[in-house]
Scaffold this active site. Structure first.
Site, mmCIF file in Angstrom:
data_model
loop_
_atom_site.group_PDB
_atom_site.id
_atom_site.type_symbol
_atom_site.label_atom_id
_atom_site.label_comp_id
_atom_site.label_asym_id
_atom_site.label_seq_id
_atom_site.Cartn_x
_atom_site.Cartn_y
_atom_site.Cartn_z
ATOM 1 C CG ASP A 72 -3.455 4.624 -17.274
ATOM 2 O OD1 ASP A 72 -4.620 4.429 -17.661
ATOM 3 O OD2 ASP A 72 -3.178 5.198 -16.196
HETATM 4 P P1 NAP Z 1 -3.035 1.217 -14.429
HETATM 5 O O1 NAP Z 1 -3.263 2.065 -15.621
HETATM 6 O O2 NAP Z 1 -3.102 1.869 -13.095
HETATM 7 O O3 NAP Z 1 -4.082 0.015 -14.515
HETATM 8 C C1 NAP Z 1 -4.021 -1.032 -13.602
HETATM 9 C C2 NAP Z 1 -5.192 -1.941 -13.886
HETATM 10 O O4 NAP Z 1 -5.018 -3.078 -13.048
HETATM 11 C C3 NAP Z 1 -6.521 -1.326 -13.536
HETATM 12 O O5 NAP Z 1 -7.219 -0.972 -14.697
HETATM 13 C C4 NAP Z 1 -7.244 -2.396 -12.708
HETATM 14 O O6 NAP Z 1 -8.481 -2.718 -13.340
HETATM 15 C C5 NAP Z 1 -6.304 -3.596 -12.795
HETATM 16 N N1 NAP Z 1 -6.233 -4.331 -11.526
HETATM 17 C C6 NAP Z 1 -6.137 -3.853 -10.279
HETATM 18 N N2 NAP Z 1 -6.121 -4.867 -9.398
HETATM 19 C C7 NAP Z 1 -6.215 -5.992 -10.118
HETATM 20 C C8 NAP Z 1 -6.241 -7.357 -9.767
HETATM 21 N N3 NAP Z 1 -6.195 -7.806 -8.497
HETATM 22 N N4 NAP Z 1 -6.341 -8.282 -10.761
HETATM 23 C C9 NAP Z 1 -6.410 -7.882 -12.049
HETATM 24 N N5 NAP Z 1 -6.389 -6.592 -12.436
HETATM 25 C C10 NAP Z 1 -6.293 -5.664 -11.465
HETATM 26 O O7 NAP Z 1 -1.627 0.479 -14.471
HETATM 27 P P2 NAP Z 1 -0.454 0.499 -15.541
HETATM 28 O O8 NAP Z 1 -0.950 0.144 -16.904
HETATM 29 O O9 NAP Z 1 0.629 -0.310 -14.925
HETATM 30 O O10 NAP Z 1 -0.034 2.016 -15.634
HETATM 31 C C11 NAP Z 1 0.642 2.674 -14.593
HETATM 32 C C12 NAP Z 1 0.084 4.053 -14.409
HETATM 33 O O11 NAP Z 1 0.672 4.595 -13.226
HETATM 34 C C13 NAP Z 1 0.403 5.006 -15.547
HETATM 35 O O12 NAP Z 1 -0.641 5.891 -15.773
HETATM 36 C C14 NAP Z 1 1.636 5.730 -15.010
HETATM 37 O O13 NAP Z 1 1.820 7.012 -15.576
HETATM 38 C C15 NAP Z 1 1.267 5.834 -13.561
HETATM 39 N N6 NAP Z 1 2.472 6.097 -12.744
HETATM 40 C C16 NAP Z 1 3.420 5.156 -12.641
HETATM 41 C C17 NAP Z 1 4.586 5.445 -11.965
HETATM 42 C C18 NAP Z 1 5.718 4.470 -11.877
HETATM 43 O O14 NAP Z 1 6.763 4.867 -11.418
HETATM 44 N N7 NAP Z 1 5.550 3.238 -12.297
HETATM 45 C C19 NAP Z 1 4.725 6.670 -11.340
HETATM 46 C C20 NAP Z 1 3.691 7.612 -11.449
HETATM 47 C C21 NAP Z 1 2.573 7.302 -12.148
HETATM 48 P P3 NAP Z 1 -9.664 -3.403 -12.476
HETATM 49 O O15 NAP Z 1 -9.920 -2.513 -11.323
HETATM 50 O O16 NAP Z 1 -10.789 -3.490 -13.449
HETATM 51 O O17 NAP Z 1 -9.175 -4.756 -12.073
#
Ligand code: NAP
Length: 462
Positions: free
Chosen positions: A388
Site C-alpha cells: 500500500d
Molecule cells: P501492506 O500493504 O500490508 O503489504 C504487505 C505486503 O507484504 C503484502 O502485499 C504481502 O504480499 C507481503 N508479504 C507478507 N508476508 C510476506 C513475506 N513473508 N515475504 C514477502 N512478502 C510478504 O504493507 P505496507 O506497504 O507496509 O503498508 C502498511 C499498511 O498498513 C497501510 O495500508 C497502512 O495504512 C496500514 N496501517 C499501518 C499502521 C501502522 O501503524 N504502521 C496502522 C494502521 C494501518 P504477499 O502476500 O503476496 O506476500
C-alpha cells in the site's frame, strides 16, 4: 523526615519522563530516552512507597513480583508482529487499574461518610468511565488483532444512536455520583455502562484500523490515570497520565494523517466492512517475474539503491538479511538508503524498530518527505514486502480506499524490484498497478529467503 521531599521526587520523575519522551523522537537517542523514562518511573514508584499511607508493603511486593514476572515473560515471548495487540492489552490493564482505584476511593468515602470535595467526585466518575471504556475497548482490539474474533467491522442498525445514548447516560450517571457519592448503585451503573460502551465503540471498527484505535485507547488510558491522580491527589500520576494522554492523541493524529483519513472516518466509517483479501479491487495486468539472479545483475550495475521495507519484511523477519545485502552492496560502492513510510507495517515506527534491531545505521534511514525527491535519480528501488505504501493509485484514483494517502514514489526510480510471495494485495485490499509497470520486476518469494538468494548471487558475480 523524608515526607517533605516526596513532591520533589515526583517533580524529578516528571522531568525524567519528559526528557525521556523527548529523546524518543530520534532513533539515535531512543534507547537512552527509554532508560531515562524508566528511571523516572522508578523514582515515582519509590516516592509513592515512601508515603506514610502505605498499609502493607508485603502485598505491594507480591504485586511487583507477580507483575514483573508476567511482564518479563510477555516481553520476551511476544513476536514483533504481535506487538500491537500486546500494547492493546497493556492499555486495557492501565484503564482497568485506574477504574479500580477510583472505585476503591469511592467505597472508602462510603465507609468514612466524609463527602469528598472539589474535583474529586468528578475525577472518580471520569476515572471509572474512561478506565472502563479503555478496558473493554482494548480487550476487543486485542481479540480482533489476535483473530480471536472477526476482524471485519460489526455493524447493526441503530448502532450510532445506541453509542450516543450510552455516552449521554454515562455523563448523567457521573452527575448523579457527583451529587451523591454514597449512591453506590448509580456508580455501579456507571461502571457497567462504561464497560458496555468500550465494546460498542470498538466492534464497528475494522481490524485494519485497530492500530489507530489502540493509539487512541492508549491516550484514554493516560487520561484515566490522570483522573486517578486527581482522586489520589498524586501529582506524579496527574503529570504522567496527561503526558500519555497527549502523546497518544498526537500519535493518533499522525497515523490518521499518514493514511489521509479523519479520526471520525476511522472510528465511525465502518471501513473494511465488506472488504477482504478475496475482493481484490484495482487494475489488473501482467506482472513480469524475475529471479534473484536477475536482481543481482541489475544491482551489480547500479550506483544507488533505495530499500523500501513494509509489513512483509516484518512477517518474514528479513531485516537482518536486508542489512547484509545493504552492506554487500555498499562494499561495492553502491549507495544504499532505506525509505521509511510513517505507516509501513502494522504499528508506528514498526520499520525503524526492526531495522534498528538489525543494526542498520540511523543515517541510512530516511523519512518519506526527504527521500521522495531522490527516487528519480535512483537506479534501483527494492520494495521488500511493502504494498500500500508504494501504490501509485493513492495519487490519482479518487475511488480507491487509499486515495490521498502519501506514498513513497518508488515508481519514479529507474528500476523497481518488488519482493513478495504472490499478487495478493496488502492491508487495504486493493491491487497495486506498480506491479504492472514497465520498469517493475517482480521477484516472487518469501522476503528473507529471496534477499538471501540475491546476496548469494551478488557474491557469485564478484
Ligand atoms: P501492506 O500493504 O500490508 O503489504 C504487505 C505486503 O507484504 C503484502 O502485499 C504481502 O504480499 C507481503 N508479504 C507478507 N508476508 C510476506 C513475506 N513473508 N515475504 C514477502 N512478502 C510478504 O504493507 P505496507 O506497504 O507496509 O503498508 C502498511 C499498511 O498498513 C497501510 O495500508 C497502512 O495504512 C496500514 N496501517 C499501518 C499502521 C501502522 O501503524 N504502521 C496502522 C494502521 C494501518 P504477499 O502476500 O503476496 O506476500
Amino acid at each position: 523526615m523524608i515526607q517533605p521531599f516526596i513532591p520533589y521526587l515526583y517533580l524529578a520523575a516528571a522531568v525524567l519522563l519528559i526528557l525521556g519522551m523527548r529523546m524518543l523522537s530520534s532513533p539515535k537517542t531512543a534507547p537512552t530516552g527509554n532508560l531515562t523514562a524508566s528511571i523516572g518511573m522508578f523514582v515515582a514508584i519509590v516516592a509513592t512507597l515512601l508515603k506514610l499511607e502505605v498499609i502493607d508493603y508485603g502485598v505491594i511486593l507480591a504485586g511487583i513480583v507477580v507483575g514483573a514476572a508476567i511482564g518479563a515473560l510477555l516481553a520476551t515471548r511476544i513476536q514483533m508482529t504481535a506487538m500491537p495487540q500486546m500494547v492493546a492489552l497493556l492499555n486495557g490493564f492501565g484503564g482497568g487499574a485506574s477504574a479500580l482505584v477510583a472505585s476503591s476511593e469511592l467505597l472508602d468515602y462510603g465507609r468514612t461518610a466524609t463527602l469528598p470535595e472539589g474535583i474529586v467526585p468528578y475525577a472518580i466518575g471520569a476515572g471509572a468511565l474512561i478506565g472502563g471504556v479503555t478496558l473493554t475497548g482494548s480487550v476487543i482490539a486485542f481479540a480482533k488483532l489476535q483473530e480471536l474474533m472477526r476482524g471485519a467491522p460489526i455493524l447493526f442498525p441503530g448502532q450510532k444512536a445506541l453509542n450516543a445514548l450510552l455516552a449521554a447516560g454515562s455523563l448523567a450517571l457521573i452527575g448523579a455520583v457527583v451529587v451523591d457519592p454514597h449512591a453506590l448503585p448509580m456508580y455501579g451503573a456507571l461502571v457497567a455502562v462504561a464497560l458496555v460502551l468500550g465494546i460498542t465503540l470498538v466492534i464497528p471498527i475494522g481490524g485494519a484500523d485497530m492500530p489507530v484505535v489502540i493509539s487512541l485507547l492508549n491516550s484514554y488510558s493516560g487520561l484515566a490515570a490522570c483522573a486517578t491522580g486527581f482522586v489520589l491527589g498524586n501529582a506524579g500520576l496527574v503529570i504522567s497520565g496527561s503526558l500519555v494522554g497527549a502523546s497518544g492523541l498526537i500519535l493518533t493524529k499522525i497515523m490518521c494523517d499518514a493514511m489521509n483519513r479523519s479520526l471520525a472516518n476511522v472510528l465511525f466509517g465502518g471501513v473494511g466492512a465488506d472488504a477482504g483479501m478475496a475482493g481484490v479491487a484495482g487494475p489488473q495486468g501482467t506482472a513480469k517475474g524475475y529471479t534473484p539472479e536477475d536482481a543481482a545483475v541489475i544491482f551489480r550495475n547500479a550506483r544507488s539503491a533505495i530499500v523500501v521495507p513494509g509489513y512483509g519484511m516484518a512477517v518474514a523477519q528479513a531485516q537482518h538479511a536486508v542489512r547484509e545485502l545493504s552492506d554487500e552492496l555498499e562494499k561495492s560502492g553502491i549507495k544504499v538508503k532505506f525509505a521509511i513510510h510513517p505507516v509501513a507495517g502494522r504499528m508506528p515506527g514498526h520499520m525503524n524498530v526492526l531495522l534498528a534491531e538489525a543494526d542498520v545505521p540511523y543515517e541510512q534511514l530516511v523519512e518519506m518527505d526527504d527521500i521522495n525527491p531522490e527516487f528519480p535519480e535512483t537506479d534501483v528501488a527494492l520494495v521488500l514486502g511493502a504494498n500500500d505504501v508504494v501504490n501509485p493509485m493513492a495519487r490519482t484514483e479518487k475511488d480507491s480506499p487509499i486515495y490521498g494517502m502519501p506514498i513513497l514514489d518508488v515508481d519514479r526510480a529507474r528500476h523497481v524490484f518488488v519482493i513478495k510471495r504472490s499478487m495478493n494485495p496488502g492491508f487495504a485490499g486493493v491491487q497495486n498497478p506498480l506491479f504492472f509497470h514497465d520498469n517493475t520486476m517482480m521477484v516472487f518469494g518469501d522476503a528473507k529467503e529471496t534477499v538471501l538468494k540475491i546476496i548469494e548471487a551478488v557474491r557469485e558475480l564478484g
